[in-house]
Design a protein around this motif. Structure first.
Motif, PDB file in Angstrom:
ATOM      1  N   ASP A  31     -19.656 -22.963  17.965  1.00 22.24           N
ATOM      2  CA  ASP A  31     -19.544 -24.361  17.538  1.00 22.24           C
ATOM      3  C   ASP A  31     -18.370 -24.996  18.274  1.00 22.24           C
ATOM      4  O   ASP A  31     -17.220 -24.843  17.873  1.00 22.24           O
ATOM      5  CB  ASP A  31     -19.343 -24.438  16.025  1.00 22.24           C
ATOM      6  N   GLN A  32     -18.657 -25.702  19.363  1.00 25.90           N
ATOM      7  CA  GLN A  32     -17.606 -26.313  20.181  1.00 25.90           C
ATOM      8  C   GLN A  32     -16.962 -27.522  19.497  1.00 25.90           C
ATOM      9  O   GLN A  32     -16.058 -28.126  20.051  1.00 25.90           O
ATOM     10  CB  GLN A  32     -18.147 -26.687  21.559  1.00 25.90           C
ATOM     11  N   ASN A  33     -17.411 -27.865  18.296  1.00 29.49           N
ATOM     12  CA  ASN A  33     -16.821 -28.978  17.559  1.00 29.49           C
ATOM     13  C   ASN A  33     -15.845 -28.530  16.473  1.00 29.49           C
ATOM     14  O   ASN A  33     -15.324 -29.368  15.742  1.00 29.49           O
ATOM     15  CB  ASN A  33     -17.921 -29.830  16.922  1.00 29.49           C
ATOM     16  N   LEU A  34     -15.595 -27.219  16.358  1.00 26.80           N
ATOM     17  CA  LEU A  34     -14.639 -26.742  15.363  1.00 26.80           C
ATOM     18  C   LEU A  34     -13.256 -27.309  15.649  1.00 26.80           C
ATOM     19  O   LEU A  34     -12.846 -27.379  16.811  1.00 26.80           O
ATOM     20  CB  LEU A  34     -14.525 -25.212  15.390  1.00 26.80           C
ATOM     21  N   ASP A  35     -12.557 -27.696  14.604  1.00 27.86           N
ATOM     22  CA  ASP A  35     -11.187 -28.182  14.742  1.00 27.86           C
ATOM     23  C   ASP A  35     -10.259 -27.289  13.935  1.00 27.86           C
ATOM     24  O   ASP A  35     -10.605 -26.825  12.846  1.00 27.86           O
ATOM     25  CB  ASP A  35     -11.055 -29.628  14.243  1.00 27.86           C
ATOM     26  N   TYR A  36      -9.056 -27.110  14.455  1.00 25.93           N
ATOM     27  CA  TYR A  36      -8.045 -26.317  13.800  1.00 25.93           C
ATOM     28  C   TYR A  36      -7.683 -26.932  12.445  1.00 25.93           C
ATOM     29  O   TYR A  36      -7.437 -28.133  12.341  1.00 25.93           O
ATOM     30  CB  TYR A  36      -6.811 -26.211  14.700  1.00 25.93           C
ATOM     31  N   ASN A  37      -7.679 -26.117  11.420  1.00 20.60           N
ATOM     32  CA  ASN A  37      -7.338 -26.508  10.040  1.00 20.60           C
ATOM     33  C   ASN A  37      -8.268 -27.557   9.440  1.00 20.60           C
ATOM     34  O   ASN A  37      -7.906 -28.200   8.459  1.00 20.60           O
ATOM     35  CB  ASN A  37      -5.883 -26.973   9.931  1.00 20.60           C
ATOM     36  N   ASP A  38      -9.444 -27.737   9.991  1.00 19.98           N
ATOM     37  CA  ASP A  38     -10.441 -28.642   9.416  1.00 19.98           C
ATOM     38  C   ASP A  38     -11.513 -27.772   8.771  1.00 19.98           C
ATOM     39  O   ASP A  38     -12.569 -27.531   9.346  1.00 19.98           O
ATOM     40  CB  ASP A  38     -11.038 -29.540  10.499  1.00 19.98           C
ATOM     41  N   LEU A  39     -11.202 -27.287   7.569  1.00 24.78           N
ATOM     42  CA  LEU A  39     -12.039 -26.303   6.892  1.00 24.78           C
ATOM     43  C   LEU A  39     -12.696 -26.902   5.656  1.00 24.78           C
ATOM     44  O   LEU A  39     -12.077 -27.672   4.940  1.00 24.78           O
ATOM     45  CB  LEU A  39     -11.203 -25.103   6.445  1.00 24.78           C
ATOM     46  N   GLY A  40     -13.936 -26.499   5.416  1.00 27.50           N
ATOM     47  CA  GLY A  40     -14.604 -26.853   4.177  1.00 27.50           C
ATOM     48  C   GLY A  40     -14.092 -25.968   3.050  1.00 27.50           C
ATOM     49  O   GLY A  40     -13.426 -24.964   3.293  1.00 27.50           O
ATOM     50  N   VAL A  70      -7.827 -19.308  24.060  1.00 29.00           N
ATOM     51  CA  VAL A  70      -7.740 -19.541  22.619  1.00 29.00           C
ATOM     52  C   VAL A  70      -9.149 -19.551  22.038  1.00 29.00           C
ATOM     53  O   VAL A  70     -10.024 -20.270  22.530  1.00 29.00           O
ATOM     54  CB  VAL A  70      -7.034 -20.886  22.316  1.00 29.00           C
ATOM     55  N   ILE A  71      -9.361 -18.722  21.016  1.00 29.66           N
ATOM     56  CA  ILE A  71     -10.642 -18.663  20.322  1.00 29.66           C
ATOM     57  C   ILE A  71     -10.378 -18.917  18.844  1.00 29.66           C
ATOM     58  O   ILE A  71      -9.558 -18.246  18.227  1.00 29.66           O
ATOM     59  CB  ILE A  71     -11.333 -17.296  20.508  1.00 29.66           C
ATOM     60  N   LEU A  72     -11.075 -19.906  18.295  1.00 29.25           N
ATOM     61  CA  LEU A  72     -10.930 -20.284  16.896  1.00 29.25           C
ATOM     62  C   LEU A  72     -12.146 -19.796  16.120  1.00 29.25           C
ATOM     63  O   LEU A  72     -13.277 -19.973  16.575  1.00 29.25           O
ATOM     64  CB  LEU A  72     -10.816 -21.815  16.787  1.00 29.25           C
ATOM     65  N   PHE A  73     -11.899 -19.175  14.978  1.00 30.47           N
ATOM     66  CA  PHE A  73     -12.963 -18.695  14.112  1.00 30.47           C
ATOM     67  C   PHE A  73     -12.836 -19.345  12.738  1.00 30.47           C
ATOM     68  O   PHE A  73     -11.733 -19.430  12.198  1.00 30.47           O
ATOM     69  CB  PHE A  73     -12.876 -17.175  13.920  1.00 30.47           C
ATOM     70  N   HIS A  74     -13.947 -19.797  12.182  1.00 26.85           N
ATOM     71  CA  HIS A  74     -14.020 -20.220  10.784  1.00 26.85           C
ATOM     72  C   HIS A  74     -15.014 -19.298  10.093  1.00 26.85           C
ATOM     73  O   HIS A  74     -16.107 -19.052  10.634  1.00 26.85           O
ATOM     74  CB  HIS A  74     -14.489 -21.671  10.653  1.00 26.85           C
ATOM     75  N   TRP A  85     -20.916 -16.434   7.052  1.00 29.89           N
ATOM     76  CA  TRP A  85     -21.075 -17.202   8.283  1.00 29.89           C
ATOM     77  C   TRP A  85     -19.759 -17.201   9.038  1.00 29.89           C
ATOM     78  O   TRP A  85     -18.689 -17.343   8.440  1.00 29.89           O
ATOM     79  CB  TRP A  85     -21.457 -18.649   7.985  1.00 29.89           C
ATOM     80  N   VAL A  86     -19.840 -17.064  10.351  1.00 32.88           N
ATOM     81  CA  VAL A  86     -18.674 -17.186  11.220  1.00 32.88           C
ATOM     82  C   VAL A  86     -19.030 -18.177  12.312  1.00 32.88           C
ATOM     83  O   VAL A  86     -20.051 -18.039  12.986  1.00 32.88           O
ATOM     84  CB  VAL A  86     -18.278 -15.832  11.855  1.00 32.88           C
ATOM     85  N   LYS A  87     -18.184 -19.197  12.443  1.00 31.57           N
ATOM     86  CA  LYS A  87     -18.313 -20.156  13.535  1.00 31.57           C
ATOM     87  C   LYS A  87     -17.181 -19.870  14.513  1.00 31.57           C
ATOM     88  O   LYS A  87     -16.056 -19.585  14.112  1.00 31.57           O
ATOM     89  CB  LYS A  87     -18.192 -21.589  13.020  1.00 31.57           C
ATOM     90  N   MET A  88     -17.501 -19.976  15.798  1.00 32.39           N
ATOM     91  CA  MET A  88     -16.562 -19.581  16.833  1.00 32.39           C
ATOM     92  C   MET A  88     -16.463 -20.690  17.872  1.00 32.39           C
ATOM     93  O   MET A  88     -17.476 -21.256  18.285  1.00 32.39           O
ATOM     94  CB  MET A  88     -17.108 -18.296  17.444  1.00 32.39           C
ATOM     95  N   ARG A  89     -15.248 -21.005  18.286  1.00 36.92           N
ATOM     96  CA  ARG A  89     -15.047 -21.969  19.366  1.00 36.92           C
ATOM     97  C   ARG A  89     -14.117 -21.364  20.393  1.00 36.92           C
ATOM     98  O   ARG A  89     -13.009 -20.937  20.066  1.00 36.92           O
ATOM     99  CB  ARG A  89     -14.431 -23.259  18.839  1.00 36.92           C
ATOM    100  N   VAL A  90     -14.571 -21.319  21.633  1.00 39.41           N
ATOM    101  CA  VAL A  90     -13.739 -20.887  22.747  1.00 39.41           C
ATOM    102  C   VAL A  90     -13.239 -22.155  23.428  1.00 39.41           C
ATOM    103  O   VAL A  90     -14.042 -22.966  23.894  1.00 39.41           O
ATOM    104  CB  VAL A  90     -14.528 -20.008  23.735  1.00 39.41           C
ATOM    105  N   PHE A  91     -11.926 -22.326  23.475  1.00 37.60           N
ATOM    106  CA  PHE A  91     -11.362 -23.526  24.088  1.00 37.60           C
ATOM    107  C   PHE A  91     -11.393 -23.397  25.611  1.00 37.60           C
ATOM    108  O   PHE A  91     -11.019 -22.368  26.166  1.00 37.60           O
ATOM    109  CB  PHE A  91      -9.942 -23.765  23.590  1.00 37.60           C
TER     110      PHE A  91
END
Length: 134
Positions: A31-40, A70-74, A85-91
């Motif tokens: 999910d390339q739209n994940l944002d840091y600390n923007d969690l449901g 940097v890789i972000l996981f939610h 569910w795991v969403k992943m964004r590679v910056f």
């Protein structure tokens, strides 16, 4: 050079998550739209800041490797349904060969699946899920 392949990420992810959460079913998606600390509500976050990967610019074809990926996981686990569910964004990184402001760089496979760098990124998520997604 092999481009980032979600099938290879999923394969490694499912192997690793099965080791610590065999009773749960997990889904991994990019999910390339994940944002840091923007969690449901109920979602947890993990940030892998020093992963290794290679990049190739989609504009000029310049190729480089970096240990500053940097890789972000939610992550979210529904305890009642035993579904996670795991969403992943590679910056992406900016190509320094192109004119300023060009950010169209494509990530190539961050190491081959099964290598230390690939396994470390997924193990980090697996460990975070096993302790925080309860």
């Amino acid at each position: 050079m092999k481009k980032l392949n979600m099938d290879s990420w999923r394969e490694m992810f499912y192997e690793k998550i099965e080791e610590v959460k065999p009773q749960d079913h997990w889904d991994l998606k990019m999910d390339q739209n994940l944002d840091y600390n923007d969690l449901g509500p109920g979602w947890k976050q993990s940030l892998q800041e020093h992963s290794f990967a290679s990049f190739q610019c989609s504009r000029c074809q310049h190729f480089w490797s970096s240990v500053q990926v940097v890789i972000l996981f939610h992550m979210y686990l529904d305890q009642h349904r035993r579904k996670g569910w795991v969403k992943m964004r590679v910056f992406r990184q900016e190509c320094y060969e192109c004119s300023e402001g060009v950010t169209g760089c494509l990530l190539t496979a961050p190491a081959r699946p099964g290598t230390h760098a690939h396994s470390h990124s997924l193990s980090h998520t697996r460990a975070h899920c096993s302790y925080t997604c309860r």
